[in-house]
Design an enzyme around this catalytic site. Sequence first.
Site, PDB file in Angstrom:
ATOM      1  N   ASP A 172       0.814  -1.219   0.000  1.00 13.78           N
ATOM      2  CA  ASP A 172       0.000   0.000   0.000  1.00 13.78           C
ATOM      3  C   ASP A 172       0.846   1.267   0.000  1.00 13.78           C
ATOM      4  O   ASP A 172       0.337   2.338  -0.330  1.00 13.78           O
ATOM      5  CB  ASP A 172      -0.984  -0.012   1.174  1.00 13.78           C
ATOM      6  CG  ASP A 172      -2.164  -0.937   0.900  1.00 13.78           C
ATOM      7  OD1 ASP A 172      -2.287  -1.434  -0.236  1.00 13.78           O
ATOM      8  OD2 ASP A 172      -2.975  -1.172   1.819  1.00 13.78           O
ATOM      9  N   ASN A 230     -10.613  -0.180  -1.435  1.00 16.39           N
ATOM     10  CA  ASN A 230     -11.683  -0.479  -0.488  1.00 16.39           C
ATOM     11  C   ASN A 230     -11.366  -0.070   0.942  1.00 16.39           C
ATOM     12  O   ASN A 230     -12.252   0.230   1.732  1.00 16.39           O
ATOM     13  CB  ASN A 230     -11.991  -1.974  -0.535  1.00 16.39           C
ATOM     14  CG  ASN A 230     -10.742  -2.842  -0.399  1.00 16.39           C
ATOM     15  OD1 ASN A 230      -9.798  -2.698  -1.179  1.00 16.39           O
ATOM     16  ND2 ASN A 230     -10.711  -3.711   0.578  1.00 16.39           N
ATOM     17  N   TYR A 231     -10.073  -0.062   1.311  1.00 15.81           N
ATOM     18  CA  TYR A 231      -9.685   0.135   2.710  1.00 15.81           C
ATOM     19  C   TYR A 231      -9.311   1.566   3.048  1.00 15.81           C
ATOM     20  O   TYR A 231      -8.806   2.297   2.191  1.00 15.81           O
ATOM     21  CB  TYR A 231      -8.470  -0.735   3.058  1.00 15.81           C
ATOM     22  CG  TYR A 231      -8.837  -2.061   3.685  1.00 15.81           C
ATOM     23  CD1 TYR A 231      -9.533  -2.103   4.886  1.00 15.81           C
ATOM     24  CD2 TYR A 231      -8.485  -3.249   3.078  1.00 15.81           C
ATOM     25  CE1 TYR A 231      -9.865  -3.321   5.465  1.00 15.81           C
ATOM     26  CE2 TYR A 231      -8.820  -4.477   3.651  1.00 15.81           C
ATOM     27  CZ  TYR A 231      -9.508  -4.505   4.835  1.00 15.81           C
ATOM     28  OH  TYR A 231      -9.837  -5.700   5.400  1.00 15.81           O
ATOM     29  N   TYR A 281      -6.993   3.664   6.095  1.00 17.25           N
ATOM     30  CA  TYR A 281      -6.065   3.573   7.227  1.00 17.25           C
ATOM     31  C   TYR A 281      -5.901   4.945   7.829  1.00 17.25           C
ATOM     32  O   TYR A 281      -5.692   5.928   7.106  1.00 17.25           O
ATOM     33  CB  TYR A 281      -4.697   3.041   6.783  1.00 17.25           C
ATOM     34  CG  TYR A 281      -4.781   1.679   6.155  1.00 17.25           C
ATOM     35  CD1 TYR A 281      -4.871   0.539   6.948  1.00 17.25           C
ATOM     36  CD2 TYR A 281      -4.821   1.527   4.775  1.00 17.25           C
ATOM     37  CE1 TYR A 281      -4.977  -0.718   6.370  1.00 17.25           C
ATOM     38  CE2 TYR A 281      -4.932   0.274   4.201  1.00 17.25           C
ATOM     39  CZ  TYR A 281      -5.012  -0.845   4.999  1.00 17.25           C
ATOM     40  OH  TYR A 281      -5.130  -2.092   4.432  1.00 17.25           O
ATOM     41  N   ASP A 294      25.269   4.539  14.044  1.00 19.05           N
ATOM     42  CA  ASP A 294      24.048   5.212  13.584  1.00 19.05           C
ATOM     43  C   ASP A 294      23.122   4.118  13.054  1.00 19.05           C
ATOM     44  O   ASP A 294      23.385   3.523  12.010  1.00 19.05           O
ATOM     45  CB  ASP A 294      24.404   6.224  12.493  1.00 19.05           C
ATOM     46  CG  ASP A 294      23.198   7.066  12.086  1.00 19.05           C
ATOM     47  OD1 ASP A 294      22.110   6.876  12.668  1.00 19.05           O
ATOM     48  OD2 ASP A 294      23.354   7.916  11.190  1.00 19.05           O
TER      49      ASP A 294
END
Lengths: 667, 667
Positions: A317, A400-401, A403, A610
Amino acid sequence: MHNSKPHPFDPLTPVEITQAAKIVQDELPGALPNFRVITLQEPPKNEMLHFLEQEDHGQSHASRPARKARVQVIIRTQSDSNEMVELIVNLDQAVVCKKDHLPGKHPYIDSAYMQAVESACRADPRIEAEIQKLKLPEGSTVVIEPWAYATDGMGDMTERTSMCWFYMRLSDNPDANYYAYPLDLCAEVSEQLQVTKIYHLPSSEDDRVSEDARPYDHNKVNSADLSEYHPSLRPPPRTSTKPYHVVQPQGPSFKTDGNLVSWEKWTMRVGFNYREGLTLHDIRYDDRSLFYRMSLSEMFVPYGDPRSPFPRKGAFDLGNDGAGINANNLRLGCDCLGVIKYFDGWHNTMTGEPVKLPNVVCCHEQDDGILWKHTNFRTQNAVVTRSRILVLQTIITVSNYEYIFAFHFGQDASIHYEVRATGILSTCPINIGDSVGYGTVVAPGVLAPYHQHLFSLRIDPSIDGMLNSLQVEESHALPIDNPAIHNPFRVGYTTSSEIIAEEGGLDLDFSKNRTFKIINENATNPITGTPVGFKLLPCYSQMLLAHPQSYHAKRSEFGSHAIWVTRYNDDELFPSGRHTMQSPGGEGISSVIQQRKEDPDSKTSVRNEDIVIWHTFGSTHNPRIEDWPVMPSEKMVVGLKPVNFFTGNPSLDVAVSTQERNRSVLV
Amino acid sequence: MHNSKPHPFDPLTPVEITQAAKIVQDELPGALPNFRVITLQEPPKNEMLHFLEQEDHGQSHASRPARKARVQVIIRTQSDSNEMVELIVNLDQAVVCKKDHLPGKHPYIDSAYMQAVESACRADPRIEAEIQKLKLPEGSTVVIEPWAYATDGMGDMTERTSMCWFYMRLSDNPDANYYAYPLDLCAEVSEQLQVTKIYHLPSSEDDRVSEDARPYDHNKVNSADLSEYHPSLRPPPRTSTKPYHVVQPQGPSFKTDGNLVSWEKWTMRVGFNYREGLTLHDIRYDDRSLFYRMSLSEMFVPYGDPRSPFPRKGAFDLGNDGAGINANNLRLGCDCLGVIKYFDGWHNTMTGEPVKLPNVVCCHEQDDGILWKHTNFRTQNAVVTRSRILVLQTIITVSNYEYIFAFHFGQDASIHYEVRATGILSTCPINIGDSVGYGTVVAPGVLAPYHQHLFSLRIDPSIDGMLNSLQVEESHALPIDNPAIHNPFRVGYTTSSEIIAEEGGLDLDFSKNRTFKIINENATNPITGTPVGFKLLPCYSQMLLAHPQSYHAKRSEFGSHAIWVTRYNDDELFPSGRHTMQSPGGEGISSVIQQRKEDPDSKTSVRNEDIVIWHTFGSTHNPRIEDWPVMPSEKMVVGLKPVNFFTGNPSLDVAVSTQERNRSVLV
């Protein structure tokens, strides 16, 4: 006030986008590039650290890093196929400093192209014939939803392929929920917009794809009450919920100066790009450095239905769709309450003009209940403070989703990252009366297949400086039978810990209270005598279920462990690789680590280096019918809390809660 | 409106408390009983179900169960020792129906007695001499904190023993934080208020208790800034936090009628008793039965320092202290925002008079962010609803610690139980410069030892009726090498499940997505074709670290597994037994189960039976210095969600969120 020159962490301005497009256009004469991305190429960290140090000391910015753009274009090659070219443009010098031709790689989903796919599919007479054979209810409308093809090893991985899933709208209302009517039809479409395959979908456990058309079972038509979510198609809503206002008579407690947000001892810079959406930079508390950068770095949604063609449903996504490009335009009073500051994002058109993405990030405060309380039982004097949090939120729609991604900053120096999954389940047809072992029947004839949502939160720490280590601590009972260990009453326990030496993936274990601390071994807490740190409060989640030998696993990689630690590298932002569209696999975080391990010139040590921490979490979403036709938010939360970083509770100075200030009302 | 006769679930009224005391007084002539408890004896479930059914049908209450009181008194025996007598009193018939003499058992902590312990200790010349030897700073005040003795096998378990821990207040201010100055002194006090032992505490890893007095190290005196939390002892607070009001212009969305709360399709009855505090009864959604009773049933706080006498620190905060008796008097505008309804509790004096415990439970609403959202990407029409929750909250103070317990009811038929731990760490002395493996130095000379907080949430389900089962479901990848299983692309997964047959304890495993569902096998969802149910969203926590052979483990029992399932029995409310004070162990949930397994006349089956689910959760609390001198709330959340219980999203009818209604403000 807001400096007219952009801060090095600021996203590209509209002027810079135009400038970058012009430079690229000049670089590719006659190519008519399709501009997919014109985004900030963030400065190298070594340059930024120097800049931030000077900034911190109020010095003039002699060493301001160059403003650079990362540009992805599609050009037609001489062989008349499409090719992605990625360019790094130095805007200060108006030059292209890097140009890569990337044959076989694809940028994120092109919605204009997807509309063309849909049209091509609709225009194909074979498709039209198949639709006729379905004998759909009168007045219904077929909706074609093209998806990116999740590599399954069967198709061509170098040419772009799209999968078209078919649904039906029963009503004339364009907001009718077509996911409630998945049709027994599926088409594969080529880069050249040719329908290359037409399937009929499996409709029971032992059914397989076939060429045989089966007419639509009209018993699958449900009442709107069971299938529709849009208010225009529903009975009037409940009226029992009384209004609830958040009133901040003196305004918010935060201040913004451009993309710099200051709130309750916190400072941070808001970033935004087409792929990750909201990013946060240079996060500090009380001017102490905590995190150099935080962002959601990837998200993978593999479906668990083993029957072809469903293994082709596996969505990156972020990498494929983009959390920035799909960010909602947030609306006042709808997506949040109280006093709201919105940030806009900027993207670009195909021809390289800047496009505003309005209100993609909101910034507001919330009350979060009690922060701390104590009642002295001897005096009966209670002291109670309320927790205020700062919320930086973005919401995305991926077909459709939905978040909802939100960073919550606390007065106690905690950060919580909350994900809410909502929206509509992806569906496929099933025969009435049948059931399968990898999905839930949410309406007659509608199967909501099992799937996972796996997120990767990328945490680039700078705990009191850039040299950090990952410490894994566990709590263990003291032995009861070792004479050298004092535990006469058998109740003792202690902690053991290990500092991770090498890059790799690690797993969670709550049964040992396994705790992941990001520490700075060079900075000792003056009171506890231990290194300063922040600990991760993980979201306990099942990892990827797809087999390691599957394309899903090879392509996602980050889904095999909950915690990853790597050395920092400027361009390592994505744990499944930069180019996820139809990726063949082997480009993710574990492959990168493995390559470094095998390369004698590469360093793999992560102690006092790091480092970057990546947390994989999510949900194994075996749908409930209560998730239908629209899903109540499912919350997932990850936290970061100081652990022996300060010399006491950092929220000790929050004012006591009083009725005079809070004005509650007695029933 | 509110019926004048109490509902069978209602706590005892003041009149009933007086009546019960009178009946008991008459039963025990001349005994001058010390009334420790006069509380509701809840009706047997079989009687209640009959009553509730009639109530549901609006019938007159012919079969109203008798009002009964459970009374615990301490009487002087002929041998001049104290003895607990427990009586069940039928208030309707004004008779004692059951009387048990319980020699060797102790009721919960008697604060009047604890004050006497403190005074006796202070008055003892040997203690005075020891204090002198400490050579404390001028102007300081010694504070003596008596604790119940956590059985360690060394002392007398039948006679009540108290442990006195010594602290110092540096300031005249009675709200000064004496936990910041733990002293190297400890005393054991007998039932007869005699100081029976005086210790000096271990002050380094290898140190042990001794009789040698060591003078107080004056370098341990800290600045108020590091040690005090009370505003009167602190610099002025931060002023950056601007006011935040919750305004509900049309009032709350809930209604109350006595103890019956109705809100957004939910109904429930609020109960309250001295031990569990807030209890909830007959919880329904849309008039469908969900839970017969929910409450926190026990809480155990064992300390992990192995050195004597610290193994005596192990507090049953419900069984020993009482969540009701220690409930805070909640203050408007301080403990919650918005429109608040408070419930009072009633307790009793030593002589049996009723005592009001004001504002022990609050009821209010909160906004909880987005409930569900979908944007149709084809029309760009967004539909978004906000989540409103109903909160029923109680806060308790147990000496140094505070716990905030709140049930959150959602419009989507979810229930969340949120625990926040705050307050002050329990401390003990440590030499400056020393460290130990089971505690954190939070200030010079101050050790905050490792400990656990283990909670047991008792869930008595009635999912569409009383006959329920516990189903354990896991998600597993399909095999890739079994020709009988179709998984050609290696991405398939499915669920496997087991219905638990016998009483026992179970463990969590997120790596298998192990899900605990309470189902009703007699009620099938008409669409999914599966039994209706609710699933538990557990709080993943380490279980008890103390060794199974320790008194901590034997006395707590529930801490060994995360999930327990038992058959329902009217009097089985407490998973460490009814009488936890100095309990010898073997009276908890696993012993009860074991006894039934060994008794041929007892049933142990839990499938399709009236069952109870107990969830153990909590935290292994290895203190951070950020928890000092008062701890920012640590949140733990347990959830219950419908799973294939309804025929769709139960919050589908919540009205869409609009600016007109919510009135947010743009910065």
